[in-house]
Write a protein that holds these residues in place. Structure first.
Motif, PDB file in Angstrom:
ATOM      1  N   UNK A   2       0.685  -1.260  -0.050  1.00 52.83           N
ATOM      2  CA  UNK A   2      -0.035   0.101   0.064  1.00 52.83           C
ATOM      3  C   UNK A   2       1.016   1.208  -0.059  1.00 52.83           C
ATOM      4  N   UNK A   3       2.027   1.194   0.829  1.00 51.87           N
ATOM      5  CA  UNK A   3       2.718   2.519   0.849  1.00 51.87           C
ATOM      6  C   UNK A   3       3.327   2.498  -0.597  1.00 51.87           C
ATOM      7  N   UNK A   4       3.875   1.496  -1.272  1.00 53.52           N
ATOM      8  CA  UNK A   4       4.431   1.455  -2.464  1.00 53.52           C
ATOM      9  C   UNK A   4       3.399   2.252  -3.515  1.00 53.52           C
ATOM     10  N   UNK A   5       2.223   1.659  -3.535  1.00 50.04           N
ATOM     11  CA  UNK A   5       1.241   2.187  -4.333  1.00 50.04           C
ATOM     12  C   UNK A   5       1.038   3.710  -4.332  1.00 50.04           C
ATOM     13  N   UNK A   6       1.013   3.999  -3.064  1.00 53.27           N
ATOM     14  CA  UNK A   6       0.590   5.397  -2.808  1.00 53.27           C
ATOM     15  C   UNK A   6       1.816   6.283  -3.339  1.00 53.27           C
ATOM     16  N   UNK A   7       2.978   6.058  -2.901  1.00 56.20           N
ATOM     17  CA  UNK A   7       4.307   6.597  -3.338  1.00 56.20           C
ATOM     18  C   UNK A   7       4.348   6.827  -4.851  1.00 56.20           C
ATOM     19  N   UNK A   8       3.963   5.558  -5.529  1.00 62.82           N
ATOM     20  CA  UNK A   8       3.773   5.725  -7.031  1.00 62.82           C
ATOM     21  C   UNK A   8       2.604   6.566  -7.550  1.00 62.82           C
ATOM     22  N   UNK A   9       1.509   6.510  -6.761  1.00 62.04           N
ATOM     23  CA  UNK A   9       0.270   7.449  -7.204  1.00 62.04           C
ATOM     24  C   UNK A   9       0.927   8.951  -7.160  1.00 62.04           C
ATOM     25  N   UNK A  10       1.562   9.346  -6.226  1.00 63.12           N
ATOM     26  CA  UNK A  10       2.520  10.710  -6.069  1.00 63.12           C
ATOM     27  C   UNK A  10       3.329  10.951  -7.138  1.00 63.12           C
ATOM     28  N   UNK A  11       4.056  10.091  -7.324  1.00 64.67           N
ATOM     29  CA  UNK A  11       4.985  10.035  -8.436  1.00 64.67           C
ATOM     30  C   UNK A  11       4.242  10.515  -9.777  1.00 64.67           C
ATOM     31  N   UNK A  12       3.223   9.764 -10.152  1.00 67.21           N
ATOM     32  CA  UNK A  12       2.698   9.781 -11.448  1.00 67.21           C
ATOM     33  C   UNK A  12       1.897  10.936 -11.527  1.00 67.21           C
ATOM     34  N   UNK A  13       1.411  11.637 -10.368  1.00 61.44           N
ATOM     35  CA  UNK A  13       0.898  13.318 -10.353  1.00 61.44           C
ATOM     36  C   UNK A  13       1.734  14.225 -10.645  1.00 61.44           C
ATOM     37  N   UNK A  14       3.028  14.035  -9.892  1.00 64.65           N
ATOM     38  CA  UNK A  14       4.161  14.956 -10.288  1.00 64.65           C
ATOM     39  C   UNK A  14       4.541  14.834 -11.736  1.00 64.65           C
ATOM     40  N   UNK A  15       4.831  13.720 -12.243  1.00 64.01           N
ATOM     41  CA  UNK A  15       5.353  13.375 -13.505  1.00 64.01           C
ATOM     42  C   UNK A  15       4.434  14.128 -14.449  1.00 64.01           C
ATOM     43  N   UNK A  31     -11.574   6.277  -1.463  1.00 65.42           N
ATOM     44  CA  UNK A  31     -12.157   5.011  -0.825  1.00 65.42           C
ATOM     45  C   UNK A  31     -11.373   3.787  -1.200  1.00 65.42           C
ATOM     46  N   UNK A  32     -10.658   3.832  -2.340  1.00 63.30           N
ATOM     47  CA  UNK A  32     -10.084   2.644  -2.859  1.00 63.30           C
ATOM     48  C   UNK A  32      -8.591   2.749  -2.301  1.00 63.30           C
ATOM     49  N   UNK A  33      -8.015   3.816  -1.482  1.00 61.77           N
ATOM     50  CA  UNK A  33      -6.780   4.034  -0.893  1.00 61.77           C
ATOM     51  C   UNK A  33      -5.902   4.529  -2.148  1.00 61.77           C
ATOM     52  N   UNK A  34      -6.301   5.225  -3.044  1.00 61.84           N
ATOM     53  CA  UNK A  34      -5.590   5.721  -4.171  1.00 61.84           C
ATOM     54  C   UNK A  34      -5.034   6.972  -3.684  1.00 61.84           C
ATOM     55  N   UNK A  35      -3.894   7.398  -3.918  1.00 67.33           N
ATOM     56  CA  UNK A  35      -3.277   8.790  -3.348  1.00 67.33           C
ATOM     57  C   UNK A  35      -3.763   9.689  -4.635  1.00 67.33           C
ATOM     58  N   UNK A  36      -3.902  11.028  -3.842  1.00 66.92           N
ATOM     59  CA  UNK A  36      -4.352  12.111  -4.821  1.00 66.92           C
ATOM     60  C   UNK A  36      -3.413  13.334  -3.976  1.00 66.92           C
ATOM     61  N   UNK A  37      -2.739  13.882  -4.890  1.00 72.76           N
ATOM     62  CA  UNK A  37      -1.855  15.159  -4.451  1.00 72.76           C
ATOM     63  C   UNK A  37      -2.935  16.409  -4.564  1.00 72.76           C
ATOM     64  N   UNK A  38      -2.870  17.113  -3.547  1.00 72.57           N
ATOM     65  CA  UNK A  38      -3.531  18.317  -3.337  1.00 72.57           C
ATOM     66  C   UNK A  38      -2.974  19.518  -2.824  1.00 72.57           C
ATOM     67  N   UNK A  39      -3.866  20.626  -2.358  1.00 74.45           N
ATOM     68  CA  UNK A  39      -3.134  21.908  -1.818  1.00 74.45           C
ATOM     69  C   UNK A  39      -2.022  22.517  -2.595  1.00 74.45           C
ATOM     70  N   UNK A  40      -2.538  23.308  -3.884  1.00 75.63           N
ATOM     71  CA  UNK A  40      -1.770  23.807  -4.713  1.00 75.63           C
ATOM     72  C   UNK A  40      -1.699  25.508  -4.456  1.00 75.63           C
ATOM     73  N   UNK A  41      -1.756  25.548  -3.115  1.00 77.67           N
ATOM     74  CA  UNK A  41      -1.939  27.004  -2.659  1.00 77.67           C
ATOM     75  C   UNK A  41      -0.677  28.044  -3.125  1.00 77.67           C
ATOM     76  N   UNK A  42       0.545  27.311  -2.897  1.00 77.08           N
ATOM     77  CA  UNK A  42       1.747  28.224  -3.563  1.00 77.08           C
ATOM     78  C   UNK A  42       2.297  27.392  -4.753  1.00 77.08           C
ATOM     79  N   UNK A  43       1.469  26.869  -5.479  1.00 76.66           N
ATOM     80  CA  UNK A  43       1.981  26.219  -6.763  1.00 76.66           C
ATOM     81  C   UNK A  43       2.374  27.289  -7.880  1.00 76.66           C
ATOM     82  N   UNK A  44       3.136  27.075  -8.836  1.00 70.42           N
ATOM     83  CA  UNK A  44       3.674  27.786  -9.748  1.00 70.42           C
ATOM     84  C   UNK A  44       3.477  27.201 -11.257  1.00 70.42           C
ATOM     85  N   UNK A  45       3.053  28.020 -11.982  1.00 69.43           N
ATOM     86  CA  UNK A  45       2.879  27.700 -13.443  1.00 69.43           C
ATOM     87  C   UNK A  45       3.773  28.547 -14.030  1.00 69.43           C
TER      88      UNK A  45
END
Length: 334
Positions: A133-146, A170-184
């Motif tokens: 589960x930790x590996x799956x969540x880490x991969x979810x975050x990496x895919x979002x950043x990619x 609900x399926x324990x899939x990781x989602x990256x949020x909080x873009x308050x200081x993000x930069x385009x």
């Protein structure tokens, strides 16, 4: 409205084309959805304001992020988040449903994540994430950043990646949020920004010392978070003091004999089934984290490379644990 129109005109055409249906929600509907912003509906709070769980009139559960408009920085944060989130979509990013905005009130309406934050799952005694589960969540975050770094016609930097900004559905899939200081970043735009906006412990050295932003800074934050996921130690833990850091503490134990000393005790025990496979998996993951944490931003690997490596580690771990069950265990090699 004038300011909003100006911000739209400044966006690249390719960015505008990615926009999707955006719901404008009235203050009254949001008030009713959150039971008049009841304390029992609060999911979390911070310097920006508070997040409330709510149910819209059509039955949709949402998380309403209410901004504290007394701070100019927070008002800017709302503008940034609404600009970023309404123009991008990815399975591993928090989906923004719409907003509620007037002169005296601003809120973003986000999809509700019933399993809360990664931080909650790491540090609450009532929750536990196993190796996979930790590996799956880490991969979810990496895919979002990619996706943010390489999957768009423009580059988006998150700038504040940490476990509290990773939410689980609900399926324990990781989602990256909080873009308050993000930069385009558009073509020719400067990458020198005001420093100290990111969270201490997760920011890259060049950001803390010079205020330099780049995709490599997000890679560094991901590396710190990867260490945290498997050690269950925050980078600001008191045990590290002034002469030690999470990075240096782990780097001193990156061999088969010492690794068990730094890994979360609930995750890796000598009496565990498939102990050897788990140990090799953790060694590979922490070694990858160290490549994300190289001091020179030019020498750090990219999120594209991180995703490939994590998928490889996962495949090897699954194959090895399956072989172990069949009585044909084999060592995972880097």
């Amino acid at each position: 409205m004038i300011r909003r129109r100006k911000s739209y005109r400044q966006l690249p055409k390719s960015e505008i084309s990615l926009g999707v249906a955006w719901r404008w929600i009235s203050y009254q509907e949001l008030r009713e959805a959150t039971n008049a912003f009841s304390e029992t509906n609060i999911l979390g709070s911070g310097s920006f304001g508070s997040v409330y769980k709510g149910t819209l009139s059509d039955g949709l559960d949402v998380a309403a992020k209410i901004f504290n408009l007394l701070s100019e920085r927070v008002t800017k944060s709302f503008d940034i988040e609404s600009q970023v989130l309404r123009t991008i979509r990815h399975r591993n990013l928090i989906k923004t449903i719409g907003c509620c905005s007037n002169i005296e009130f601003k809120a973003l309406i986000l999809e509700y994540m019933p399993n809360g934050s990664l931080e909650k799952w790491l540090y609450s005694h009532n929750y536990f994430l196993d190796m996979l589960k930790r590996l799956n969540i880490a991969t979810d975050v990496a895919l979002a950043l990619e996706y943010l770094h390489h999957g768009l016609p423009f580059t988006v930097l998150h700038c504040d990646l940490k476990p509290s900004n990773v939410l689980l559905d609900e399926d324990m899939v990781g989602h990256v949020g909080d873009f308050g200081i993000a930069k385009l970043f558009g073509e020719g735009e400067s990458i020198a920004q005001t420093k100290t906006l990111a969270t201490i412990g997760y920011m890259a050295p060049e950001y803390g010392s010079e205020g330099i932003l780049s995709t490599s800074g997000d890679v560094y934050s991901f590396g710190i978070m990867l260490l945290e996921i498997y050690t269950r130690k925050k980078p600001t833990d008191e045990m590290f003091g002034e002469n030690l850091s999470l990075k240096s503490w782990v780097s001193q134990s990156l061999d088969e004999n010492k690794i068990i000393e730094v890994v979360d005790a609930n995750l890796l025990r000598r009496e565990d089934n498939n102990f050897s496979a788990k140990k090799q998996c953790v060694l590979s993951i922490l070694a990858l984290a160290m490549e994300c944490l190289i001091n020179s931003p030019r020498e750090r690997i990219s999120m594209r490379e991180v995703v490939v490596r994590l998928e490889k580690i996962k495949t090897m771990f699954l194959r090895t644990t399956k072989d172990a069950k069949d009585g044909n265990g084999e060592k995972i090699n880097e």
